[in-house]
Design a protein around this motif. Structure first.
Motif, mmCIF file in Angstrom:
data_model
loop_
_atom_site.group_PDB
_atom_site.id
_atom_site.type_symbol
_atom_site.label_atom_id
_atom_site.label_comp_id
_atom_site.label_asym_id
_atom_site.label_seq_id
_atom_site.Cartn_x
_atom_site.Cartn_y
_atom_site.Cartn_z
ATOM 1 N N ARG A 181 -14.450 1.573 -1.608
ATOM 2 C CA ARG A 181 -13.046 1.176 -0.731
ATOM 3 C C ARG A 181 -13.222 0.727 1.387
ATOM 4 N N LEU A 182 -13.411 -0.638 1.187
ATOM 5 C CA LEU A 182 -14.014 -0.033 3.197
ATOM 6 C C LEU A 182 -12.228 -0.685 3.805
ATOM 7 N N PRO A 183 -13.019 -0.071 5.204
ATOM 8 C CA PRO A 183 -11.733 -0.764 6.195
ATOM 9 C C PRO A 183 -11.439 -1.828 6.692
ATOM 10 N N ILE A 184 -11.421 -2.834 5.595
ATOM 11 C CA ILE A 184 -11.561 -3.992 6.161
ATOM 12 C C ILE A 184 -10.617 -5.064 6.121
ATOM 13 N N ALA A 222 -6.693 9.180 4.771
ATOM 14 C CA ALA A 222 -8.052 8.372 4.821
ATOM 15 C C ALA A 222 -7.743 7.159 4.605
ATOM 16 N N ASP A 223 -7.997 7.345 3.057
ATOM 17 C CA ASP A 223 -7.951 6.687 2.164
ATOM 18 C C ASP A 223 -7.029 5.303 2.455
ATOM 19 N N ILE A 268 -4.746 5.512 4.371
ATOM 20 C CA ILE A 268 -4.523 4.691 6.458
ATOM 21 C C ILE A 268 -5.233 3.837 6.817
ATOM 22 N N TYR A 269 -6.821 3.851 6.410
ATOM 23 C CA TYR A 269 -7.914 2.928 6.623
ATOM 24 C C TYR A 269 -8.076 2.040 5.323
ATOM 25 N N MET A 270 -8.572 2.264 4.321
ATOM 26 C CA MET A 270 -8.820 1.062 3.361
ATOM 27 C C MET A 270 -8.327 0.372 2.385
ATOM 28 N N ARG A 271 -9.022 -0.365 2.456
ATOM 29 C CA ARG A 271 -8.018 -1.675 1.779
ATOM 30 C C ARG A 271 -8.445 -2.308 1.144
ATOM 31 N N THR A 272 -7.439 -3.022 -0.086
ATOM 32 C CA THR A 272 -8.537 -4.074 -1.842
ATOM 33 C C THR A 272 -8.101 -5.379 -0.699
ATOM 34 N N ASN A 273 -8.299 -5.866 0.027
ATOM 35 C CA ASN A 273 -8.681 -6.801 0.317
ATOM 36 C C ASN A 273 -8.772 -7.652 -0.249
ATOM 37 N N ASN A 304 1.049 -1.122 0.055
ATOM 38 C CA ASN A 304 0.106 0.478 0.010
ATOM 39 C C ASN A 304 1.357 1.544 0.065
ATOM 40 N N TYR A 361 -8.603 -15.534 2.976
ATOM 41 C CA TYR A 361 -9.944 -16.378 2.656
ATOM 42 C C TYR A 361 -10.491 -18.107 2.838
#
Lengths: 92, 402
Positions: free
Chosen positions: B238-241, A39-40, A42-47, A24, B291
């Motif tokens: 986009r999510l903070p997950i 903020a994006d 620091i916190y948001m992820r593609t996961n 990241n 996952y």
């Protein structure tokens, strides 16, 4: 169990390592980066559900930080390598 | 209520319609509860719940079923206490035996700092409506005589908090009770129906694409566990997950004498006894996101070692089953509920390792949001926008899974 190939030490059990988060890159121009972009970052992820580029740290070994490409569905590690500052990343 | 008064559940499986007022993605507890409360509290029944596998087959059927309200900040204590109270009346309301059993949860402290944490926890719990007291080691022994107060000589128990109303319930039965209650009032539940895309018009979600064709909807709510990032990405969100596996296991049957739920701040495990007499144990999430549902021996060994340190009688038991769920972890270990920046797209996610206890309250509050269009006061602090505002919830320690 996940097997990781440390670029220094070779293949080891992932318990020797510490996961360091998905790759990241930090915003290259802090002064021109908006609060929303920070903020994006620091916190948001593609996961990603699939092959993810990520950091690992050989905590119980040589102490090296390196990158791995791992399929998060199967935990198969495709490749590991050292980080190199790519030309296109500067100012990315 | 008990098994002798029970009748078979009435599930009806109609064909999908082309359009619904509300489409809920994810047929676990949270999705089914939202549908149930939409139907029972707001009379909204033109609702479909889409489940890619079978209802309650994800984390709603894989968790350790602990219901407790001993959180660390006012917003969370209020929310989880409300959920705990909804669970207390769920059997009477649905007419279904969910095997709700009040047990109380003991949370051990092993050091001076741990004791201060548990005292603070008891104080803040009482201030905001949850029934938690601080117990001395002697009082702990009265609640749970099986505990080795010396902690194997390494982790002495110096005190602990005791949330007296904490309970467990049978997770499958909770899912079925909510599904049946919703179906009886006209809600459609479609199993084996995977959402493959979202239908968009500008910045508005207008329906879902499924493997059985498109379905349009006034509002789409995500109650997806595990793969919520993929669904949100379909809406450009986009999510903070981070999705991490969480493992648990049960032992063979032990005489049904172990009454409370026991957890520990330092040893990081939680144990209770199921209605079948199995000792049910869990601990922290796997360190790397994945996952993958595979269970591993390292977790088993590490969790068992810590549990037997405090509860030596567990050494005589054998491991019967071990399993894994994949959990949506948020950066502040608190849930994310409410509207998003995409119109017509609501989410209830970030349920990480603490989702089961919140099923009724999350469902009730999300149903109210859908019915009124206004975010209820109780869940407003849990909005997704808190991350952009740098206003995280300081309550990571209450999860007990990291």
């Amino acid at each position: 169990m996940i097997l990781l190939n440390c670029p220094n030490c070779g293949q080891r059990n992932s318990l020797e390592f510490r996961y360091g988060g998905e790759y990241n890159p930090r915003p290259a121009k802090p002064l021109e980066t908006s609060d929303a972009q920070w903020a994006d970052y620091i916190y948001m992820r593609t996961n990603k559900s699939g092959v993810q580029k990520e950091w690992w740290y050989h905590r119980a070994g040589c102490g090296l930080w390196f990158l791995a490409e791992r399929d998060t569905r199967s935990n198969e590690v495709m490749q590991t390598y050292l980080w190199e500052p790519a030309a296109k990343e500067v100012g990315d | 209520m008990n098994e002798f008064q029970e009748k078979l559940v009435h599930f009806t499986w109609p064909e999908p319609k082309k359009s619904y007022d509300v489409v809920i993605v994810g047929g676990g507890g949270h999705g089914l509860a939202a549908a149930y409360y939409l139907a029972t509290r707001h009379g909204i029944t033109n609702v479909a719940v889409l489940e890619r596998n079978y209802i309650g087959g994800g984390n709603s059927g894989r968790n350790t079923t602990i219901i407790r309200a001993n959180y660390g900040i006012p917003e969370a204590v209020r929310f989880y206490q409300h959920s705990l109270e909804l669970y207390q009346t769920l059997e009477a309301e649905t007419g279904r035996w969910i095997m709700h059993q009040e047990k109380g949860i003991l949370w051990m402290a092993h050091s001076e700092i741990g004791m201060q944490q548990q005292k603070a926890r008891a104080a803040i719990n009482r201030a905001f409506g949850a029934k938690t007291e601080f117990l001395t080691p002697e009082e702990i022994l009265k609640v749970c005589p099986e505990i080795d107060l010396t902690g194997g000589g390494v982790w002495p128990v110096v005190g602990g908090s005791y949330n007296t109303e904490a309970a467990t319930a049978r997770h499958d039965r909770v899912n079925w009770a909510l599904a049946e209650g919703a179906m009886m009032r006209g809600v459609h539940v479609h199993q084996k129906t995977a959402v493959t895309g979202l239908l968009m018009e500008g910045n508005r979600v207008t329906g879902v694409q499924t493997d059985k064709g498109p379905i349009s909807a006034g509002i789409v709510m995500s109650a997806v566990g595990g793969h919520v990032t993929s669904l949100a990405a379909m809406a450009g969100l986009r999510l903070p997950i981070r999705t991490h596996p969480l493992q648990a296991f049960v032992t063979n049957h032990y005489a049904r004498t172990f009454h409370p739920i026991v957890a520990s701040t330092n040893l990081l495990f939680y144990v209770s006894q199921t209605a079948r007499g199995e000792m049910l144990m869990g601990a922290e999430i796997d360190p790397q996101p994945s996952y993958n549902y595979r269970s591993d021996h390292h977790f088993l060994q590490s969790c068992a070692f810590r549990a037997t340190t405090l509860l030596p009688f567990l050494r005589d038991l054998r491991v019967l089953r071990q399993w894994t769920g994949v959990c949506d972890m948020s950066p502040d270990y608190s849930p994310i509920m409410g509207k998003t920046s995409v119109d017509g797209f609501y989410i209830t996610t970030g349920w990480g390792t603490w989702g089961f206890k919140a099923i009724p309250a999350s469902g009730e509050q999300m149903a109210q949001l859908i019915a009124t269009g206004e975010t209820p006061e109780m869940i407003a602090p849990f909005a997704l926008s808190r991350f952009a505002e740098d206003r995280l919830m300081a309550d990571r320690g209450s999860a007990g899974t990291h």
